[in-house]
Design an enzyme around this catalytic site. Sequence first.
Site, PDB file in Angstrom:
ATOM      1  N   ASP A  56       0.834  -1.198   0.000  1.00  0.00           N
ATOM      2  CA  ASP A  56       0.000   0.000   0.000  1.00  0.00           C
ATOM      3  C   ASP A  56       0.869   1.248   0.000  1.00  0.00           C
ATOM      4  O   ASP A  56       2.071   1.190   0.274  1.00  0.00           O
ATOM      5  CB  ASP A  56      -0.924  -0.016   1.217  1.00  0.00           C
ATOM      6  CG  ASP A  56      -2.125   0.900   1.064  1.00  0.00           C
ATOM      7  OD1 ASP A  56      -2.273   1.552   0.007  1.00  0.00           O
ATOM      8  OD2 ASP A  56      -2.929   0.979   2.020  1.00  0.00           O
ATOM      9  N   LYS A  57       0.240   2.374  -0.270  1.00  0.00           N
ATOM     10  CA  LYS A  57       0.899   3.679  -0.318  1.00  0.00           C
ATOM     11  C   LYS A  57      -0.012   4.718   0.322  1.00  0.00           C
ATOM     12  O   LYS A  57      -1.244   4.623   0.249  1.00  0.00           O
ATOM     13  CB  LYS A  57       1.197   4.034  -1.772  1.00  0.00           C
ATOM     14  CG  LYS A  57       1.497   5.513  -2.048  1.00  0.00           C
ATOM     15  CD  LYS A  57       0.292   6.239  -2.598  1.00  0.00           C
ATOM     16  CE  LYS A  57       0.564   7.735  -2.777  1.00  0.00           C
ATOM     17  NZ  LYS A  57      -0.704   8.487  -3.027  1.00  0.00           N
ATOM     18  N   HIS A  58       0.606   5.716   0.961  1.00  0.00           N
ATOM     19  CA  HIS A  58      -0.172   6.810   1.535  1.00  0.00           C
ATOM     20  C   HIS A  58       0.541   8.123   1.286  1.00  0.00           C
ATOM     21  O   HIS A  58       1.768   8.205   1.387  1.00  0.00           O
ATOM     22  CB  HIS A  58      -0.362   6.620   3.045  1.00  0.00           C
ATOM     23  CG  HIS A  58      -1.078   7.784   3.685  1.00  0.00           C
ATOM     24  ND1 HIS A  58      -2.433   7.939   3.618  1.00  0.00           N
ATOM     25  CD2 HIS A  58      -0.601   8.855   4.385  1.00  0.00           C
ATOM     26  CE1 HIS A  58      -2.783   9.050   4.252  1.00  0.00           C
ATOM     27  NE2 HIS A  58      -1.692   9.620   4.724  1.00  0.00           N
ATOM     28  N   SER A  59      -0.220   9.165   0.966  1.00  0.00           N
ATOM     29  CA  SER A  59       0.324  10.510   0.812  1.00  0.00           C
ATOM     30  C   SER A  59      -0.205  11.399   1.925  1.00  0.00           C
ATOM     31  O   SER A  59      -1.372  11.291   2.329  1.00  0.00           O
ATOM     32  CB  SER A  59      -0.085  11.101  -0.542  1.00  0.00           C
ATOM     33  OG  SER A  59       0.229  12.479  -0.601  1.00  0.00           O
ATOM     34  N   THR A  94      -8.716  11.443  -2.994  1.00  0.00           N
ATOM     35  CA  THR A  94      -8.636  10.400  -4.016  1.00  0.00           C
ATOM     36  C   THR A  94     -10.018   9.845  -4.353  1.00  0.00           C
ATOM     37  O   THR A  94     -10.335   9.601  -5.523  1.00  0.00           O
ATOM     38  CB  THR A  94      -7.711   9.268  -3.539  1.00  0.00           C
ATOM     39  OG1 THR A  94      -6.407   9.810  -3.321  1.00  0.00           O
ATOM     40  CG2 THR A  94      -7.620   8.163  -4.570  1.00  0.00           C
ATOM     41  N   ARG A 110     -10.292  16.366  17.682  1.00  0.00           N
ATOM     42  CA  ARG A 110      -9.080  17.158  17.435  1.00  0.00           C
ATOM     43  C   ARG A 110      -9.391  18.374  16.583  1.00  0.00           C
ATOM     44  O   ARG A 110      -8.824  19.451  16.774  1.00  0.00           O
ATOM     45  CB  ARG A 110      -8.012  16.299  16.753  1.00  0.00           C
ATOM     46  CG  ARG A 110      -7.395  15.245  17.644  1.00  0.00           C
ATOM     47  CD  ARG A 110      -6.613  14.237  16.813  1.00  0.00           C
ATOM     48  NE  ARG A 110      -5.569  14.893  16.028  1.00  0.00           N
ATOM     49  CZ  ARG A 110      -5.140  14.434  14.859  1.00  0.00           C
ATOM     50  NH1 ARG A 110      -5.663  13.337  14.324  1.00  0.00           N
ATOM     51  NH2 ARG A 110      -4.181  15.064  14.211  1.00  0.00           N
ATOM     52  N   SER A 130      -3.229   8.625  13.657  1.00  0.00           N
ATOM     53  CA  SER A 130      -4.400   8.742  12.798  1.00  0.00           C
ATOM     54  C   SER A 130      -4.134   8.144  11.414  1.00  0.00           C
ATOM     55  O   SER A 130      -4.918   7.338  10.911  1.00  0.00           O
ATOM     56  CB  SER A 130      -4.791  10.216  12.660  1.00  0.00           C
ATOM     57  OG  SER A 130      -5.893  10.368  11.789  1.00  0.00           O
ATOM     58  N   LYS A 157      -5.436   3.628  10.265  1.00  0.00           N
ATOM     59  CA  LYS A 157      -6.287   3.244   9.132  1.00  0.00           C
ATOM     60  C   LYS A 157      -5.504   2.411   8.120  1.00  0.00           C
ATOM     61  O   LYS A 157      -6.014   1.422   7.597  1.00  0.00           O
ATOM     62  CB  LYS A 157      -6.858   4.501   8.464  1.00  0.00           C
ATOM     63  CG  LYS A 157      -7.795   5.307   9.356  1.00  0.00           C
ATOM     64  CD  LYS A 157      -8.466   6.411   8.592  1.00  0.00           C
ATOM     65  CE  LYS A 157      -7.523   7.546   8.229  1.00  0.00           C
ATOM     66  NZ  LYS A 157      -7.132   8.373   9.381  1.00  0.00           N
ATOM     67  N   LYS A 158      -4.283   2.829   7.826  1.00  0.00           N
ATOM     68  CA  LYS A 158      -3.496   2.099   6.835  1.00  0.00           C
ATOM     69  C   LYS A 158      -3.142   0.692   7.316  1.00  0.00           C
ATOM     70  O   LYS A 158      -3.213  -0.275   6.558  1.00  0.00           O
ATOM     71  CB  LYS A 158      -2.226   2.888   6.493  1.00  0.00           C
ATOM     72  CG  LYS A 158      -2.465   4.001   5.495  1.00  0.00           C
ATOM     73  CD  LYS A 158      -2.859   3.431   4.137  1.00  0.00           C
ATOM     74  CE  LYS A 158      -3.302   4.481   3.160  1.00  0.00           C
ATOM     75  NZ  LYS A 158      -3.739   3.912   1.879  1.00  0.00           N
TER      76      LYS A 158
END
Length: 435
Positions: free
Chosen positions: A79-82, A119, A167, A182, A186-187
């Site tokens: 997986d990838k996250h930005s 996205t 928050r 946070s 999720k990831k």
Amino acid sequence: MDARSIIAKLRRGQVPGAEELTWFAQGLADGGVSDAQAGAFAMAVCMGGLGAQGRADLTVAMRDSGDVLSWDFDGPVIDKHSTGGVGDSVSLVLAPALAELGAYVPMISGRGLGHTGGTLDKLEAIPGVSTQIGQERLTQILRDTGAAIVGATGQIAPADKRLYAIRDVTATVESLDLITASILSKKLAASPEALVLDVKVGSGAFMKTLEDARKLAQALTDTANAAGCRTSAVITDMHQPLAPALGNALEVAEVMKVLTQAHYAPLVEISAELGGVLLADAGMCSTADEGRDKITDVIRDGRAAERFGRMMAAVGGPLQFVDNWSRYLPEASVILEVSAPESGYVTAIDGEALGLAVVALGGGRQVEGDVIDPAVGLSGIIRLGDKVDKGGPLAVVHAAREDAARETAEAVSKAITIGAEAPTEPTLVHERITP
């Protein structure tokens, strides 16, 4: 065990143990912790910090507050996250490229946040596409296509969903510990074997300085690896939009140019860099540079485009979308070119201002529940260092109304600085952070 004792420990400068943080996260998820207690907890963490071990314990606790997905595939799950930027549609390019190379990519993504595009909102600009699907259907799509970009269900990290809302109204969003927990809760709930993090830095990113981006990248990689997921980060530049378009359908159009026209662009370079690191970490190639070349090849020869088409069809998109994508994407009724007020070189671009201008057009949400207009946005955005003549184009506004188009054109003109000398072009990839 109770919330007051955990908050009191934080107030005294002590870090709660893993069992206490697990209890607190479960209380966030099931309502056993009140809003007032959640706010006090967030402020105490923001003021005193948790340290590396506490940050990892909170991340795992929040991940485990809901469903943790499991898989049984014949290839690695990655997986990838930005961290978010403008003109950043890397996920739409990278996910099909990774799947074409034999990986499985369950990419749980989000919607627009602040000045950055989401996205899921971009994908839903394609007619018929639905990104909210259950786990059984997600598993089947992954078996069939290798990749899926979907929204989180209510049972993915519910503690984070509750704490994030708290928050947002208690001025504790900026806490490095809470940001890390946070993002990763999720990831990691999607159970990837390897993860790459695209940490953006610059005017269009949340992190404006390299020092702040480096701190976030290090915290994220340290925490994810401590939680058992092989994770690296790449710090990439966001001093200008990654693609020359902002807005949901307009960004999808840029993705399709990259996938179907062998259109080499910064979008390809960043996708290949991130994908190369991820393939190496997953053991699918020997080095990140080798992986980068593999990603570039499947983008340039059209294999990633074919895979993208299968992905979209699986979530309700048109069967022939890749063959005739411009026919399907919505178009705005008002088109207005933004003209340069003087001649010179583009010396600075305020990416955040551009992103907020698109939000004001209706391309993003100003409050939760706003309906997005997928057709509005900006295209043809000029690049840093480009030479421009007075009256020449800086960008093109796509709007639903003429008055909105004129207001946006003025905002765009103010966000782009023109000077007498060309600036040094910023480096697109600043550095890699590996475990």
